[in-house]
Design a protein around this motif. Structure first.
Motif, PDB file in Angstrom:
ATOM      1  N   LEU A 112      66.475  60.583  33.067  1.00 40.26           N
ATOM      2  CA  LEU A 112      65.483  61.417  32.398  1.00 40.26           C
ATOM      3  C   LEU A 112      65.313  60.937  30.953  1.00 40.26           C
ATOM      4  O   LEU A 112      66.267  60.485  30.315  1.00 40.26           O
ATOM      5  CB  LEU A 112      65.923  62.878  32.410  1.00 40.26           C
ATOM      6  CG  LEU A 112      65.895  63.567  33.784  1.00 40.26           C
ATOM      7  CD1 LEU A 112      66.475  64.963  33.695  1.00 40.26           C
ATOM      8  CD2 LEU A 112      64.459  63.646  34.313  1.00 40.26           C
ATOM      9  N   ALA A 113      64.066  61.034  30.470  1.00 43.30           N
ATOM     10  CA  ALA A 113      63.784  60.601  29.099  1.00 43.30           C
ATOM     11  C   ALA A 113      64.415  61.550  28.083  1.00 43.30           C
ATOM     12  O   ALA A 113      64.616  61.189  26.931  1.00 43.30           O
ATOM     13  CB  ALA A 113      62.272  60.523  28.886  1.00 43.30           C
ATOM     14  N   LEU A 114      64.688  62.780  28.517  1.00 42.22           N
ATOM     15  CA  LEU A 114      65.210  63.796  27.598  1.00 42.22           C
ATOM     16  C   LEU A 114      66.632  64.181  27.987  1.00 42.22           C
ATOM     17  O   LEU A 114      66.947  64.295  29.185  1.00 42.22           O
ATOM     18  CB  LEU A 114      64.317  65.039  27.632  1.00 42.22           C
ATOM     19  CG  LEU A 114      62.839  64.802  27.298  1.00 42.22           C
ATOM     20  CD1 LEU A 114      62.028  66.055  27.555  1.00 42.22           C
ATOM     21  CD2 LEU A 114      62.665  64.357  25.846  1.00 42.22           C
ATOM     22  N   SER A 115      67.460  64.429  26.994  1.00 44.41           N
ATOM     23  CA  SER A 115      68.842  64.846  27.271  1.00 44.41           C
ATOM     24  C   SER A 115      68.856  66.291  27.768  1.00 44.41           C
ATOM     25  O   SER A 115      67.916  67.055  27.524  1.00 44.41           O
ATOM     26  CB  SER A 115      69.671  64.744  25.997  1.00 44.41           C
ATOM     27  OG  SER A 115      69.190  65.713  25.065  1.00 44.41           O
ATOM     28  N   ASP A 116      69.947  66.660  28.423  1.00 40.85           N
ATOM     29  CA  ASP A 116      70.100  68.053  28.883  1.00 40.85           C
ATOM     30  C   ASP A 116      70.001  69.011  27.702  1.00 40.85           C
ATOM     31  O   ASP A 116      69.429  70.097  27.810  1.00 40.85           O
ATOM     32  CB  ASP A 116      71.461  68.243  29.579  1.00 40.85           C
ATOM     33  CG  ASP A 116      71.495  67.521  30.914  1.00 40.85           C
ATOM     34  OD1 ASP A 116      70.454  66.952  31.293  1.00 40.85           O
ATOM     35  OD2 ASP A 116      72.551  67.526  31.584  1.00 40.85           O
ATOM     36  N   ILE A 123      60.368  66.987  33.836  1.00 40.56           N
ATOM     37  CA  ILE A 123      61.420  66.231  34.555  1.00 40.56           C
ATOM     38  C   ILE A 123      60.911  65.472  35.777  1.00 40.56           C
ATOM     39  O   ILE A 123      61.614  64.628  36.330  1.00 40.56           O
ATOM     40  CB  ILE A 123      62.604  67.148  34.961  1.00 40.56           C
ATOM     41  CG1 ILE A 123      62.119  68.308  35.845  1.00 40.56           C
ATOM     42  CG2 ILE A 123      63.326  67.674  33.733  1.00 40.56           C
ATOM     43  CD1 ILE A 123      63.245  69.196  36.361  1.00 40.56           C
ATOM     44  N   GLY A 124      59.666  65.757  36.214  1.00 39.01           N
ATOM     45  CA  GLY A 124      59.135  65.029  37.378  1.00 39.01           C
ATOM     46  C   GLY A 124      59.923  65.331  38.646  1.00 39.01           C
ATOM     47  O   GLY A 124      60.567  66.374  38.774  1.00 39.01           O
ATOM     48  N   LEU A 178      56.103  59.678  24.072  1.00 46.33           N
ATOM     49  CA  LEU A 178      55.680  60.451  25.251  1.00 46.33           C
ATOM     50  C   LEU A 178      55.819  59.592  26.500  1.00 46.33           C
ATOM     51  O   LEU A 178      55.527  58.393  26.477  1.00 46.33           O
ATOM     52  CB  LEU A 178      54.230  60.909  25.082  1.00 46.33           C
ATOM     53  CG  LEU A 178      53.685  61.836  26.173  1.00 46.33           C
ATOM     54  CD1 LEU A 178      54.468  63.149  26.255  1.00 46.33           C
ATOM     55  CD2 LEU A 178      52.202  62.136  25.933  1.00 46.33           C
ATOM     56  N   PHE A 179      56.245  60.218  27.595  1.00 52.03           N
ATOM     57  CA  PHE A 179      56.592  59.475  28.810  1.00 52.03           C
ATOM     58  C   PHE A 179      55.854  60.058  30.019  1.00 52.03           C
ATOM     59  O   PHE A 179      55.404  61.212  30.000  1.00 52.03           O
ATOM     60  CB  PHE A 179      58.111  59.539  29.048  1.00 52.03           C
ATOM     61  CG  PHE A 179      58.652  60.937  28.984  1.00 52.03           C
ATOM     62  CD1 PHE A 179      58.734  61.737  30.122  1.00 52.03           C
ATOM     63  CD2 PHE A 179      59.058  61.488  27.760  1.00 52.03           C
ATOM     64  CE1 PHE A 179      59.196  63.045  30.048  1.00 52.03           C
ATOM     65  CE2 PHE A 179      59.528  62.806  27.694  1.00 52.03           C
ATOM     66  CZ  PHE A 179      59.595  63.582  28.842  1.00 52.03           C
ATOM     67  N   ALA A 180      55.747  59.242  31.069  1.00 54.86           N
ATOM     68  CA  ALA A 180      55.147  59.706  32.327  1.00 54.86           C
ATOM     69  C   ALA A 180      56.231  60.384  33.163  1.00 54.86           C
ATOM     70  O   ALA A 180      57.415  60.059  33.050  1.00 54.86           O
ATOM     71  CB  ALA A 180      54.552  58.525  33.077  1.00 54.86           C
ATOM     72  N   VAL A 211      51.126  66.955  45.127  1.00 53.36           N
ATOM     73  CA  VAL A 211      52.413  67.201  44.460  1.00 53.36           C
ATOM     74  C   VAL A 211      52.612  68.709  44.314  1.00 53.36           C
ATOM     75  O   VAL A 211      51.708  69.422  43.880  1.00 53.36           O
ATOM     76  CB  VAL A 211      52.429  66.531  43.065  1.00 53.36           C
ATOM     77  CG1 VAL A 211      53.774  66.756  42.378  1.00 53.36           C
ATOM     78  CG2 VAL A 211      52.127  65.042  43.182  1.00 53.36           C
ATOM     79  N   VAL A 212      53.802  69.186  44.707  1.00 57.23           N
ATOM     80  CA  VAL A 212      54.105  70.626  44.660  1.00 57.23           C
ATOM     81  C   VAL A 212      55.088  70.873  43.513  1.00 57.23           C
ATOM     82  O   VAL A 212      56.189  70.327  43.511  1.00 57.23           O
ATOM     83  CB  VAL A 212      54.732  71.102  45.991  1.00 57.23           C
ATOM     84  CG1 VAL A 212      55.015  72.609  45.939  1.00 57.23           C
ATOM     85  CG2 VAL A 212      53.814  70.772  47.165  1.00 57.23           C
ATOM     86  N   PRO A 213      54.689  71.664  42.516  1.00 54.65           N
ATOM     87  CA  PRO A 213      55.538  71.846  41.328  1.00 54.65           C
ATOM     88  C   PRO A 213      56.737  72.765  41.583  1.00 54.65           C
ATOM     89  O   PRO A 213      56.772  73.511  42.557  1.00 54.65           O
ATOM     90  CB  PRO A 213      54.580  72.498  40.332  1.00 54.65           C
ATOM     91  CG  PRO A 213      53.602  73.232  41.186  1.00 54.65           C
ATOM     92  CD  PRO A 213      53.441  72.436  42.449  1.00 54.65           C
TER      93      PRO A 213
END
Length: 626
Positions: free
Chosen positions: A5-9, A22-23, A93-95, A251-253
């Protein structure tokens, strides 16, 4: 394939709704990036919950990912808490799918649905560390492309885009991708690539056009700067919707979104020529999907998503010619599976109410009518094709069927509007209440009574409609009209059963400026973003005063775009584009509006709007059988 993940917990736990970032949702597509030639980041410049509800992105996402050489991922505007964090910690910013920075992609595509999202486009570019202006980009940056209804007048945002795709996205992207691969292989410059893009039908490359202005601020000319660049860009359109790609694995969120259901698009376009409605003109002619094809799509989509609701999508579902057959099928299928059917955009008549009784739970939700105007004269001006008798008859049938909640939608500030039209709004609401008391005897009300919600939005003239010539009301006039409407409702006998809501006047004025704006607005939008304007579509973040200060600083008169009446021969900023409907037809309809003359719908008789040139859909139906 696992990814980090691009972001930490720690960051994810400190923000609202970390699931936005989080995709890895059900049906999201993960590919091996070393095995694809093109990476495409598809952006909806608004918060995740709204962007995830958009059908157009689901279609293109599925279609692009069906190509072996392309990996399409999604990106949305980070909410304000995340925006702040990304800036503070200098995280690009990330995908969602790969969590890779958007700047590493080949393309960044924006779907632009609403003018008030323009500053969010700059937010996404800025957070991605992509130069905001097209002229400052190199091959190290993605190609930035825009699509969607707002690109039918892209002039206020031309500086920020490399090109615009005008029309329906299913038709030309394969050609664009092949050209991109060739350009990379043969060492084209970025400018050479964009010039080649302009040769693909439907592609508008704004940097290849020169705009000159007259002294009064209107446009003198818009000309291509090279001879091989088209003088007019014609919209792209799918001719056979049943054979175009349609996603059965959307895609189901993880979190609840605005449209949390399977969406089944039954047709595109509309036969009703409402003169205020831009979509009705842009998507002409009406094209239907084959009913057997729709049955298959419905079953597959429900199976692949686990959704408990399916919604029919179109501009006017009642006009789908095979609606009874489709609904009978869905009712059989969905009853077994305990799936609800949602039917927006129905015309309220006996057939629709019968259908709604079959598909809705015992708890009847509210019925929605959109009379749009308070008097028949005004409904003729806007060509609504709905009479007071229709509304009251529909209400009567609904009350007999057990409904007791009605929503009524109106517009204030329509061309030629008088006080009588405004007071007519309260009058209709009251007549609906009277209809309830006359239809449902006291002993059958079970302690319930009628609830009516009347809502007004403020009319914003849009490009490619007969009202593109119309002056728009000022903010003060709008608020005065809302006040008159409120007083009109309060003077009614049944006013305690009627609730009144109205829209923000500031936002409507801003939308009006951007909708019919020209290239002079690029500087204003850029400065507004630099001054902290994002999420303008969200009332609590919209800084109207900041925008007005910037207009003053830039020497741009906002009222030039709103309250000014246009002459018949004025060149509009969007005249370089062709949506299939001629300016001559729109002008004729504008004159009909001013005379209060209604026009027929496309199935009754052809009005010669120009859309027959596509030789598809309703234009080719045998009208003798209509």
């Amino acid at each position: 394939m696992n990814y980090n993940l691009a972001l930490s917990d720690e960051i994810l736990l400190s923000i609202e709704k970390p699931e936005r970032y989080i995709g890895n949702e059900v049906n999201s597509v993960i590919k091996d990036k070393s095995q694809v030639d093109i990476r495409f980041a598809m952006c909806f410049p608004d918060v995740y919950e709204i962007g995830m509800s958009h059908l157009g992105i689901q279609i293109l996402y599925g279609m692009f990912n069906s190509f072996d050489d392309v990996w399409c991922e999604r990106v949305y505007s980070p909410w304000t808490d995340m925006d702040k964090l990304l800036r503070e910690k200098d995280i690009p910013l990330f995908a969602l799918e790969s969590q890779d920075p958007v700047r590493d992609f080949d393309f960044l595509g924006f779907t632009i649905q609403y003018e008030m999202c323009y500053t969010n486009i700059l937010q996404v570019l800025d957070l991605s560390k992509i130069p905001l202006l097209s002229k400052d980009r190199t091959w190290d940056d993605p190609i930035v492309v825009g699509g969607g209804p707002c690109t039918y007048n892209p002039e206020p945002i031309t500086d920020f885009f490399d090109f615009f795709y005008i029309g329906e996205g299913e038709t030309r992207y394969r050609e664009i991708f092949e050209l991109y691969k060739k350009a990379k292989k043969e060492g084209y410059s970025r400018q050479e690539f964009l010039r080649e893009v302009s040769h693909i039908p439907g592609m508008y490359v704004p940097s290849l056009y020169d705009v000159k202005y007259k002294e009064d601020g209107t446009i003198l000319s818009m000309d291509p700067i090279y001879e091989d660049v088209p003088k007019t860009v014609y919209k792209e359109m799918c001719r056979d919707l049943s054979n175009e790609f349609y996603p059965t694995k959307p895609v189901v969120p993880y979190i609840k979104i605005t449209q949390d259901r399977v969406v089944l698009e039954v047709m595109r376009g509309c036969i009703r020529g409402c003169r205020f409605c831009q979509a009705g003109q842009l998507y002409k002619p009406l094209r239907e999907k084959d009913v057997e094809h729709l049955k298959k799509l419905a079953i597959e989509s429900l199976k692949n998503t686990g959704y408990e609701e399916i919604s029919l999508s179109s501009l006017s579902s009642s006009d789908y010619s095979k609606l009874p057959e489709l609904l009978d099928f869905l009712i059989d299928e969905c009853n077994d599976k305990k799936v609800n059917i949602s039917l927006p955009s129905l015309r309220i008549d006996a057939f629709s109410l019968d259908v709604m009784s079959k598909v809705q739970d015992v708890k009847k939700s509210s019925l929605t009518f959109a009379p749009e105007a308070g008097t028949q004269r005004m409904r003729n001006v806007i060509n609504k094709g709905l009479t007071e008798e229709d509304i009251l008859r529909g209400s009567h049938e609904a009350f007999l069927g057990g409904w007791n909640k009605v929503k009524l939608y109106f517009m204030l500030g329509l061309p030629t509007e008088t006080d009588e039209d405004i007071l007519g709004i309260g009058d209709i609401a009251n007549k609906v209440a009277v209809e309830y008391f006359e239809t449902v005897p006291k002993e059958k009300r079970n302690g319930r009574t009628i609830d009516i919600v009347a809502s007004t939005s403020f009319f914003v003239p849009k490009p490619f409609t007969p009202f593109q010539w119309a002056p728009m009301n000022t903010k003060e006039e709008f608020l005065e009209k809302a006040n008159k409407t409120r007083k009109g409702i309060m003077s009614q006998l049944n006013q305690k059963h009627i609730k009144y809501n109205w829209h923000e006047a500031d936002a409507s004025m801003m939308e009006g400026i951007l909708a019919r704006g020209d290239r002079k607005l690029n500087e204003v939008i850029l400065k507004a973003y630099q001054r902290g304007c994002i999420y303008d579509a969200w009332g609590e973040y919209f800084k109207f005063d900041v925008w007005m200060d910037i207009f003053k600083e830039c020497g741009v008169d906002p009222f030039f775009y709103t309250t000014r009446e246009r002459t018949e021969d004025e060149i509009f900023p969007w005249d370089i584009l062709n949506c299939g409907v001629t300016k001559t037809f729109l002008l004729r309809e504008w004159k009909n509006a001013l005379e209060g003359k209604p026009s027929t719908n496309c199935r009754q008789s052809c009005l010669g709007c120009g859309a027959t040139s596509y030789k598809v859909g309703v234009c080719m139906e045998d009208r003798n059988n209509a």
